[in-house]
Write a protein that holds these residues in place. Structure first.
Motif, short mmCIF file in Angstrom:
data_model
loop_
_atom_site.label_atom_id
_atom_site.label_comp_id
_atom_site.label_asym_id
_atom_site.label_seq_id
_atom_site.Cartn_x
_atom_site.Cartn_y
_atom_site.Cartn_z
N TYR A 1 1.01 -1.26 0.02
CA TYR A 1 -0.10 0.21 0.15
C TYR A 1 0.84 1.37 0.03
O TYR A 1 0.64 2.19 -0.81
CB TYR A 1 -0.92 -0.02 1.34
N VAL A 2 1.84 1.14 1.02
CA VAL A 2 2.95 2.19 0.92
C VAL A 2 3.66 2.62 -0.18
O VAL A 2 3.64 3.65 -0.87
CB VAL A 2 3.84 2.17 1.95
N LYS A 3 4.05 1.38 -0.87
CA LYS A 3 4.90 1.57 -2.08
C LYS A 3 4.16 2.32 -3.21
O LYS A 3 4.52 2.78 -4.04
CB LYS A 3 5.78 0.01 -2.35
N ARG A 4 2.79 1.36 -3.52
CA ARG A 4 2.10 1.88 -4.65
C ARG A 4 1.41 3.17 -4.39
O ARG A 4 1.21 3.83 -5.41
CB ARG A 4 0.78 0.92 -4.61
N ARG A 5 1.33 3.76 -3.25
CA ARG A 5 0.36 4.95 -2.83
C ARG A 5 -0.57 5.29 -3.90
O ARG A 5 -1.11 6.05 -4.31
CB ARG A 5 1.54 6.34 -3.42
N ASP A 6 -1.26 3.96 -3.85
CA ASP A 6 -2.51 3.96 -4.54
C ASP A 6 -3.71 3.99 -3.51
O ASP A 6 -3.94 2.90 -2.90
CB ASP A 6 -2.61 2.60 -5.29
N ARG A 7 -4.63 5.03 -3.36
CA ARG A 7 -5.70 5.01 -2.50
C ARG A 7 -6.75 4.18 -2.78
O ARG A 7 -7.64 4.00 -1.86
CB ARG A 7 -6.22 6.64 -2.38
N LYS A 8 -6.70 3.54 -3.96
CA LYS A 8 -7.73 2.36 -4.31
C LYS A 8 -7.29 1.11 -3.71
O LYS A 8 -8.21 0.05 -4.36
CB LYS A 8 -8.10 2.55 -5.75
N PHE A 9 -6.10 0.93 -3.66
CA PHE A 9 -5.59 -0.45 -3.02
C PHE A 9 -6.53 -1.04 -2.01
O PHE A 9 -7.03 -0.46 -0.97
CB PHE A 9 -4.34 -0.22 -2.24
#
Length: 432
Positions: A201-209
Protein backbone atom coordinates in the motif's frame (compact mmCIF):
# COMPACT_ATOMS: atom_id res chain seq x y z
CA UNK A 1 11.67 -30.60 11.91
CA UNK A 2 10.93 -28.39 14.95
CA UNK A 3 11.34 -31.42 17.20
CA UNK A 4 14.81 -32.19 15.78
CA UNK A 5 15.83 -28.54 16.07
CA UNK A 6 14.63 -28.46 19.68
CA UNK A 7 16.72 -31.53 20.56
CA UNK A 8 19.82 -30.11 18.85
CA UNK A 9 19.30 -26.75 20.58
CA UNK A 10 18.93 -28.51 23.91
CA UNK A 11 22.18 -30.41 23.33
CA UNK A 12 24.06 -27.21 22.49
CA UNK A 13 22.69 -25.29 25.47
CA UNK A 14 23.67 -28.14 27.80
CA UNK A 15 27.38 -27.63 27.05
CA UNK A 16 29.20 -26.15 30.08
CA UNK A 17 31.11 -23.82 27.72
CA UNK A 18 27.96 -21.69 27.42
CA UNK A 19 27.21 -21.55 31.16
CA UNK A 20 28.25 -19.17 33.88
CA UNK A 21 30.96 -20.60 36.21
CA UNK A 22 29.59 -23.25 38.56
CA UNK A 23 26.22 -23.57 36.81
CA UNK A 24 24.83 -27.03 36.12
CA UNK A 25 21.60 -27.62 34.20
CA UNK A 26 19.52 -30.79 34.27
CA UNK A 27 18.37 -32.31 30.99
CA UNK A 28 14.73 -31.31 31.55
CA UNK A 29 15.69 -27.69 32.36
CA UNK A 30 17.88 -27.48 29.28
CA UNK A 31 15.15 -28.96 27.09
CA UNK A 32 12.58 -26.62 28.62
CA UNK A 33 14.80 -23.59 27.88
CA UNK A 34 15.50 -24.76 24.31
CA UNK A 35 11.81 -25.36 23.51
CA UNK A 36 10.83 -22.08 25.16
CA UNK A 37 13.35 -20.24 22.96
CA UNK A 38 12.46 -22.11 19.76
CA UNK A 39 8.74 -21.60 20.35
CA UNK A 40 9.50 -17.95 21.25
CA UNK A 41 7.58 -18.36 24.49
CA UNK A 42 9.90 -16.98 27.15
CA UNK A 43 8.86 -19.17 30.07
CA UNK A 44 12.02 -19.94 32.01
CA UNK A 45 12.93 -22.34 34.79
CA UNK A 46 16.27 -20.59 35.29
CA UNK A 47 17.43 -16.97 35.37
CA UNK A 48 18.87 -16.42 31.89
CA UNK A 49 21.42 -13.79 32.96
CA UNK A 50 22.69 -15.89 35.87
CA UNK A 51 22.76 -19.18 33.93
CA UNK A 52 24.29 -18.39 30.52
CA UNK A 53 27.43 -16.43 29.69
CA UNK A 54 27.69 -14.15 26.66
CA UNK A 55 28.32 -17.09 24.31
CA UNK A 56 25.32 -18.90 25.75
CA UNK A 57 23.20 -15.79 25.27
CA UNK A 58 24.38 -15.64 21.65
CA UNK A 59 23.28 -19.26 21.10
CA UNK A 60 19.96 -18.49 22.78
CA UNK A 61 19.54 -15.48 20.49
CA UNK A 62 20.11 -17.64 17.41
CA UNK A 63 17.53 -20.19 18.62
CA UNK A 64 15.02 -17.39 19.29
CA UNK A 65 15.65 -15.95 15.83
CA UNK A 66 15.15 -19.33 14.18
CA UNK A 67 11.94 -19.87 16.12
CA UNK A 68 10.68 -16.37 15.35
CA UNK A 69 11.11 -16.27 11.58
CA UNK A 70 10.49 -20.00 11.16
CA UNK A 71 12.68 -22.84 9.96
CA UNK A 72 11.24 -22.81 6.45
CA UNK A 73 11.78 -19.07 6.08
CA UNK A 74 15.42 -19.43 7.07
CA UNK A 75 15.88 -22.45 4.83
CA UNK A 76 14.26 -20.66 1.88
CA UNK A 77 16.55 -17.66 2.24
CA UNK A 78 19.64 -19.92 2.34
CA UNK A 79 18.42 -21.77 -0.77
CA UNK A 80 17.92 -18.48 -2.61
CA UNK A 81 21.36 -17.21 -1.59
CA UNK A 82 23.16 -20.32 -2.82
CA UNK A 83 21.02 -20.48 -5.97
CA UNK A 84 19.25 -23.79 -5.30
CA UNK A 85 15.80 -24.53 -6.73
CA UNK A 86 13.00 -25.10 -4.22
CA UNK A 87 10.94 -28.20 -4.94
CA UNK A 88 7.20 -28.77 -4.59
CA UNK A 89 7.48 -30.73 -1.32
CA UNK A 90 9.50 -27.92 0.26
CA UNK A 91 6.97 -25.36 -0.92
CA UNK A 92 4.16 -27.37 0.70
CA UNK A 93 6.07 -27.31 3.99
CA UNK A 94 6.46 -23.54 3.63
CA UNK A 95 2.72 -23.22 3.07
CA UNK A 96 2.00 -25.13 6.29
CA UNK A 97 4.69 -23.24 8.24
CA UNK A 98 3.23 -19.87 7.23
CA UNK A 99 -0.46 -20.90 7.37
CA UNK A 100 -0.96 -20.05 3.70
CA UNK A 101 -3.74 -21.36 1.44
CA UNK A 102 -1.80 -21.47 -1.84
CA UNK A 103 1.67 -22.25 -3.15
CA UNK A 104 2.03 -19.29 -5.50
CA UNK A 105 4.30 -16.48 -4.34
CA UNK A 106 5.55 -18.36 -1.26
CA UNK A 107 9.26 -17.86 -1.94
CA UNK A 108 8.79 -14.11 -2.42
CA UNK A 109 6.75 -13.90 0.78
CA UNK A 110 9.36 -15.75 2.83
CA UNK A 111 12.13 -13.57 1.42
CA UNK A 112 10.14 -10.53 2.53
CA UNK A 113 9.65 -12.07 6.01
CA UNK A 114 13.39 -12.61 6.42
CA UNK A 115 14.43 -9.16 5.22
CA UNK A 116 11.60 -7.43 7.10
CA UNK A 117 12.58 -9.21 10.31
CA UNK A 118 16.22 -8.18 10.10
CA UNK A 119 15.31 -4.59 9.22
CA UNK A 120 12.83 -4.09 12.07
CA UNK A 121 15.11 -5.79 14.60
CA UNK A 122 18.04 -3.63 13.49
CA UNK A 123 16.09 -0.40 13.95
CA UNK A 124 14.88 -1.61 17.35
CA UNK A 125 18.42 -2.55 18.36
CA UNK A 126 19.75 0.90 17.43
CA UNK A 127 17.01 2.71 19.38
CA UNK A 128 17.39 0.53 22.48
CA UNK A 129 21.19 0.71 22.35
CA UNK A 130 21.24 4.51 22.19
CA UNK A 131 18.69 4.84 24.99
CA UNK A 132 20.46 2.39 27.28
CA UNK A 133 23.80 4.12 26.73
CA UNK A 134 22.84 7.80 26.89
CA UNK A 135 20.37 7.30 29.75
CA UNK A 136 23.17 5.75 31.79
CA UNK A 137 21.62 2.32 32.29
CA UNK A 138 24.92 0.63 31.34
CA UNK A 139 28.56 1.69 31.72
CA UNK A 140 29.73 1.19 28.12
CA UNK A 141 28.46 1.33 24.56
CA UNK A 142 29.49 -2.31 24.13
CA UNK A 143 27.12 -3.39 26.89
CA UNK A 144 24.39 -1.12 25.54
CA UNK A 145 24.69 -2.77 22.12
CA UNK A 146 24.69 -6.24 23.73
CA UNK A 147 21.51 -5.60 25.73
CA UNK A 148 19.84 -3.54 23.01
CA UNK A 149 20.33 -6.12 20.25
CA UNK A 150 19.20 -9.07 22.37
CA UNK A 151 16.04 -7.39 23.61
CA UNK A 152 15.14 -6.06 20.17
CA UNK A 153 15.25 -9.60 18.77
CA UNK A 154 13.45 -10.97 21.82
CA UNK A 155 10.73 -8.31 21.48
CA UNK A 156 10.07 -8.59 17.73
CA UNK A 157 9.97 -12.38 17.88
CA UNK A 158 7.69 -12.02 20.93
CA UNK A 159 10.05 -14.35 22.83
CA UNK A 160 10.03 -12.34 26.05
CA UNK A 161 13.46 -13.55 27.17
CA UNK A 162 15.52 -10.97 29.04
CA UNK A 163 19.10 -10.75 30.27
CA UNK A 164 18.52 -7.97 32.77
CA UNK A 165 17.51 -10.59 35.31
CA UNK A 166 14.11 -9.08 36.15
CA UNK A 167 12.48 -8.54 32.75
CA UNK A 168 11.72 -4.81 32.32
CA UNK A 169 11.18 -3.95 35.99
CA UNK A 170 14.02 -1.39 35.79
CA UNK A 171 12.20 0.47 33.02
CA UNK A 172 8.69 0.72 34.48
CA UNK A 173 9.01 4.52 34.31
CA UNK A 174 11.03 4.72 31.08
CA UNK A 175 8.30 5.24 28.50
CA UNK A 176 10.76 5.48 25.60
CA UNK A 177 12.04 1.93 26.10
CA UNK A 178 8.50 0.69 26.76
CA UNK A 179 7.27 2.32 23.55
CA UNK A 180 10.05 0.73 21.46
CA UNK A 181 9.33 -2.68 23.00
CA UNK A 182 5.58 -2.26 22.42
CA UNK A 183 6.07 -1.35 18.74
CA UNK A 184 8.37 -4.36 18.24
CA UNK A 185 5.88 -6.66 19.98
CA UNK A 186 2.96 -5.42 17.87
CA UNK A 187 4.88 -5.64 14.58
CA UNK A 188 5.86 -9.20 15.41
CA UNK A 189 2.38 -10.28 16.49
CA UNK A 190 0.24 -8.53 13.86
CA UNK A 191 1.21 -11.05 11.18
CA UNK A 192 3.56 -10.92 8.19
CA UNK A 193 0.70 -10.86 5.62
CA UNK A 194 -0.48 -7.60 7.20
CA UNK A 195 3.03 -6.13 7.01
CA UNK A 196 3.33 -7.24 3.37
CA UNK A 197 0.04 -5.63 2.37
CA UNK A 198 0.87 -2.46 4.30
CA UNK A 199 4.20 -2.25 2.47
CA UNK A 200 2.45 -2.77 -0.88
CA UNK A 201 0.00 0.00 0.00
CA UNK A 202 2.80 2.43 0.92
CA UNK A 203 4.90 1.49 -2.11
CA UNK A 204 2.06 1.91 -4.63
CA UNK A 205 0.59 5.03 -3.01
CA UNK A 206 -2.65 3.93 -4.55
CA UNK A 207 -5.61 5.06 -2.46
CA UNK A 208 -7.76 2.48 -4.27
CA UNK A 209 -5.58 -0.35 -2.97
CA UNK A 210 -7.82 -3.03 -1.47
CA UNK A 211 -6.65 -4.77 1.65
CA UNK A 212 -7.56 -8.44 1.90
CA UNK A 213 -10.33 -9.65 4.19
CA UNK A 214 -7.67 -11.38 6.28
CA UNK A 215 -5.84 -8.11 6.93
CA UNK A 216 -9.07 -6.27 7.76
CA UNK A 217 -10.27 -8.94 10.20
CA UNK A 218 -6.97 -9.57 11.92
CA UNK A 219 -6.06 -5.88 12.29
CA UNK A 220 -9.51 -4.90 13.57
CA UNK A 221 -9.59 -7.81 16.02
CA UNK A 222 -6.04 -7.10 17.16
CA UNK A 223 -6.79 -3.45 17.92
CA UNK A 224 -10.12 -4.22 19.63
CA UNK A 225 -8.48 -6.83 21.87
CA UNK A 226 -5.70 -4.39 22.79
CA UNK A 227 -8.29 -1.78 23.78
CA UNK A 228 -10.38 -4.31 25.72
CA UNK A 229 -7.28 -5.54 27.53
CA UNK A 230 -6.17 -2.01 28.41
CA UNK A 231 -9.61 -0.96 29.61
CA UNK A 232 -10.06 -4.24 31.47
CA UNK A 233 -6.79 -3.96 33.39
CA UNK A 234 -7.50 -0.31 34.19
CA UNK A 235 -11.01 -0.92 35.52
CA UNK A 236 -10.17 -4.09 37.44
CA UNK A 237 -7.03 -2.67 39.05
CA UNK A 238 -8.01 0.99 39.47
CA UNK A 239 -8.81 0.43 43.14
CA UNK A 240 -6.16 -2.22 43.66
CA UNK A 241 -2.67 -2.28 42.14
CA UNK A 242 -3.18 1.04 40.31
CA UNK A 243 -4.82 2.81 43.27
CA UNK A 244 -1.76 4.86 44.27
CA UNK A 245 -0.42 5.40 40.74
CA UNK A 246 -0.54 8.61 38.69
CA UNK A 247 -2.71 8.80 35.55
CA UNK A 248 0.21 8.14 33.19
CA UNK A 249 1.42 5.21 35.30
CA UNK A 250 -2.09 3.72 35.21
CA UNK A 251 -2.18 4.09 31.44
CA UNK A 252 1.33 2.66 31.08
CA UNK A 253 0.72 -0.43 33.22
CA UNK A 254 -2.68 -1.08 31.63
CA UNK A 255 -1.58 -0.73 28.01
CA UNK A 256 1.77 -2.48 28.40
CA UNK A 257 0.18 -5.52 30.06
CA UNK A 258 -2.52 -5.64 27.40
CA UNK A 259 0.14 -5.69 24.67
CA UNK A 260 2.52 -8.13 26.34
CA UNK A 261 -0.32 -10.57 27.16
CA UNK A 262 -0.97 -10.94 23.43
CA UNK A 263 2.37 -12.81 23.08
CA UNK A 264 5.11 -10.55 24.42
CA UNK A 265 6.11 -12.04 27.74
CA UNK A 266 7.90 -8.96 29.03
CA UNK A 267 6.70 -7.40 32.27
CA UNK A 268 7.27 -4.13 34.09
CA UNK A 269 5.82 -5.42 37.35
CA UNK A 270 5.01 -8.62 39.23
CA UNK A 271 1.88 -10.12 37.66
CA UNK A 272 1.12 -11.81 40.99
CA UNK A 273 0.27 -8.35 42.37
CA UNK A 274 -2.79 -8.20 40.12
CA UNK A 275 -6.13 -9.44 41.40
CA UNK A 276 -7.59 -12.77 40.26
CA UNK A 277 -10.05 -11.24 37.72
CA UNK A 278 -7.20 -9.38 36.00
CA UNK A 279 -5.06 -12.49 35.91
CA UNK A 280 -7.93 -14.41 34.33
CA UNK A 281 -8.44 -11.62 31.77
CA UNK A 282 -4.75 -11.78 30.81
CA UNK A 283 -4.98 -15.59 30.63
CA UNK A 284 -7.85 -15.23 28.15
CA UNK A 285 -5.80 -12.80 26.06
CA UNK A 286 -2.87 -15.22 26.04
CA UNK A 287 -5.03 -18.12 24.84
CA UNK A 288 -6.36 -15.96 21.98
CA UNK A 289 -2.79 -15.00 21.15
CA UNK A 290 -1.44 -13.23 18.09
CA UNK A 291 -2.38 -13.20 14.41
CA UNK A 292 -1.89 -16.13 12.00
CA UNK A 293 1.42 -16.18 10.10
CA UNK A 294 3.08 -14.20 12.87
CA UNK A 295 5.66 -15.08 15.51
CA UNK A 296 2.95 -15.66 18.12
CA UNK A 297 0.87 -18.59 19.28
CA UNK A 298 -2.60 -19.18 20.72
CA UNK A 299 -5.76 -19.87 18.76
CA UNK A 300 -5.02 -16.68 16.74
CA UNK A 301 -7.10 -13.54 16.27
CA UNK A 302 -8.91 -14.62 13.10
CA UNK A 303 -10.11 -17.83 14.77
CA UNK A 304 -11.57 -15.85 17.67
CA UNK A 305 -13.13 -13.27 15.33
CA UNK A 306 -14.78 -15.84 13.03
CA UNK A 307 -16.20 -17.77 15.99
CA UNK A 308 -17.79 -14.56 17.31
CA UNK A 309 -19.03 -13.55 13.85
CA UNK A 310 -20.60 -16.99 13.39
CA UNK A 311 -22.40 -16.76 16.73
CA UNK A 312 -23.71 -13.29 15.82
CA UNK A 313 -24.79 -14.48 12.35
CA UNK A 314 -26.70 -17.41 13.87
CA UNK A 315 -28.34 -15.14 16.48
CA UNK A 316 -29.50 -12.82 13.69
CA UNK A 317 -30.84 -15.71 11.62
CA UNK A 318 -28.28 -15.30 8.83
CA UNK A 319 -27.22 -18.37 6.87
CA UNK A 320 -23.89 -16.82 5.92
CA UNK A 321 -21.02 -15.42 7.98
CA UNK A 322 -20.08 -12.00 6.64
CA UNK A 323 -17.46 -9.34 7.38
CA UNK A 324 -16.51 -6.15 5.54
CA UNK A 325 -18.99 -6.87 2.73
CA UNK A 326 -17.45 -10.27 2.09
CA UNK A 327 -18.76 -13.80 2.75
CA UNK A 328 -16.43 -15.98 4.79
CA UNK A 329 -15.80 -19.40 3.27
CA UNK A 330 -17.56 -22.26 5.05
CA UNK A 331 -14.28 -24.21 5.31
CA UNK A 332 -12.74 -21.33 7.25
CA UNK A 333 -15.73 -21.25 9.59
CA UNK A 334 -15.36 -24.98 10.19
CA UNK A 335 -11.61 -24.67 10.79
CA UNK A 336 -12.18 -21.85 13.28
CA UNK A 337 -14.57 -23.92 15.38
CA UNK A 338 -12.30 -26.97 15.18
CA UNK A 339 -9.30 -24.94 16.38
CA UNK A 340 -11.33 -23.14 19.07
CA UNK A 341 -12.89 -26.35 20.42
CA UNK A 342 -9.61 -28.26 20.31
CA UNK A 343 -7.84 -25.42 22.11
CA UNK A 344 -10.45 -25.31 24.86
CA UNK A 345 -10.18 -29.08 25.37
CA UNK A 346 -6.39 -28.89 25.40
CA UNK A 347 -6.19 -25.94 27.81
CA UNK A 348 -8.81 -27.33 30.24
CA UNK A 349 -7.20 -30.79 30.21
CA UNK A 350 -3.76 -29.24 30.78
CA UNK A 351 -5.02 -27.16 33.70
CA UNK A 352 -6.49 -30.28 35.33
CA UNK A 353 -3.28 -32.26 34.76
CA UNK A 354 -0.95 -29.49 35.95
CA UNK A 355 -3.03 -28.93 39.08
CA UNK A 356 -2.94 -32.68 39.75
CA UNK A 357 0.83 -32.91 39.12
CA UNK A 358 1.51 -30.12 41.55
CA UNK A 359 -0.74 -31.63 44.22
CA UNK A 360 -2.38 -28.22 44.69
CA UNK A 361 0.93 -26.63 45.77
CA UNK A 362 0.03 -23.63 43.63
CA UNK A 363 -3.21 -21.70 43.33
CA UNK A 364 -5.61 -22.54 40.52
CA UNK A 365 -5.17 -19.00 39.19
CA UNK A 366 -1.42 -19.45 38.81
CA UNK A 367 -1.91 -22.87 37.15
CA UNK A 368 -4.42 -21.44 34.63
CA UNK A 369 -2.07 -18.53 33.98
CA UNK A 370 0.91 -20.84 33.41
CA UNK A 371 -0.98 -23.13 31.01
CA UNK A 372 -2.39 -20.16 29.07
CA UNK A 373 1.07 -18.61 28.82
CA UNK A 374 2.61 -21.83 27.49
CA UNK A 375 -0.13 -22.51 24.94
CA UNK A 376 -0.18 -18.88 23.80
CA UNK A 377 3.66 -18.89 23.66
CA UNK A 378 3.56 -15.72 25.73
CA UNK A 379 6.00 -16.31 28.57
CA UNK A 380 4.31 -14.34 31.33
CA UNK A 381 4.32 -16.12 34.67
CA UNK A 382 3.23 -15.64 38.25
CA UNK A 383 6.56 -17.03 39.39
CA UNK A 384 5.82 -20.76 39.65
CA UNK A 385 7.69 -22.03 36.56
CA UNK A 386 11.01 -22.77 38.29
CA UNK A 387 9.23 -24.60 41.13
CA UNK A 388 7.35 -27.05 38.90
CA UNK A 389 8.06 -30.77 38.89
CA UNK A 390 9.38 -32.76 35.93
CA UNK A 391 5.91 -33.94 34.84
CA UNK A 392 4.62 -30.36 34.85
CA UNK A 393 7.60 -29.12 32.84
CA UNK A 394 7.07 -31.83 30.22
CA UNK A 395 3.42 -30.82 29.95
CA UNK A 396 4.38 -27.16 29.41
CA UNK A 397 7.01 -28.20 26.83
CA UNK A 398 4.29 -29.99 24.84
CA UNK A 399 1.98 -26.96 25.11
CA UNK A 400 4.72 -24.57 23.94
CA UNK A 401 5.52 -26.88 21.05
CA UNK A 402 1.88 -27.09 19.95
CA UNK A 403 1.43 -23.35 20.46
CA UNK A 404 4.33 -22.52 18.14
CA UNK A 405 3.44 -24.98 15.38
CA UNK A 406 -0.27 -24.17 15.61
CA UNK A 407 -3.19 -26.43 16.47
CA UNK A 408 -4.38 -26.51 12.86
CA UNK A 409 -0.97 -27.72 11.65
CA UNK A 410 -0.96 -30.42 14.34
CA UNK A 411 -4.46 -31.58 13.33
CA UNK A 412 -3.54 -31.53 9.62
CA UNK A 413 -0.54 -33.74 10.40
CA UNK A 414 -2.88 -36.51 11.57
CA UNK A 415 -5.57 -35.83 8.98
CA UNK A 416 -6.05 -38.25 6.11
CA UNK A 417 -8.47 -37.38 3.33
CA UNK A 418 -10.95 -40.21 2.70
CA UNK A 419 -13.82 -40.26 0.29
CA UNK A 420 -16.90 -41.86 1.80
CA UNK A 421 -17.87 -45.07 0.01
CA UNK A 422 -21.22 -45.15 1.73
CA UNK A 423 -23.62 -42.25 2.19
CA UNK A 424 -25.85 -42.75 5.22
CA UNK A 425 -29.34 -41.28 5.69
CA UNK A 426 -29.40 -37.88 7.39
CA UNK A 427 -31.07 -37.43 10.78
CA UNK A 428 -31.43 -34.40 13.05
CA UNK A 429 -30.00 -34.30 16.58
CA UNK A 430 -31.24 -32.16 19.47
CA UNK A 431 -28.62 -29.47 20.25
CA UNK A 432 -28.45 -27.34 23.39
Amino acid sequence: MYFVTAMVSSLVLSMPFFHQPGVKLSFIDTLFTAVSALSVTGLTVVNTAETFNQYGVLVLTIIIQIGGIGLMTLGTFIYVVIGRNIGLSARRLMMIDQNRHQLSGLVRILQFVFICTLLIESVGAVLLTLRLYFAGYVDSFKHAFYYGTFHSISAFTNAGFDIFGNSLYNFQHDYFIQTVIIILLVLGAIGFPVLIETWEYVKRRDRKFRFSLFTKITTTTFIILLLIGTLGVFLLENNNFLADKSWHEKLSYSFFNSVTARNGGFSTMDIAQFTAPTQFLLSTMMVIGASPSSVGGGIRTTTFAIVLLTILAYAKGNTEVRAFHRRIHQDDVMKSFVVFSSAMLLVVSSVICLDAFEAQRHSLNSVIFEVSSAFGTTGLSMGITSNLGTDSKILLIILMFIGRIGLLSVLLFFRREKKAKIRYPEERVIIG
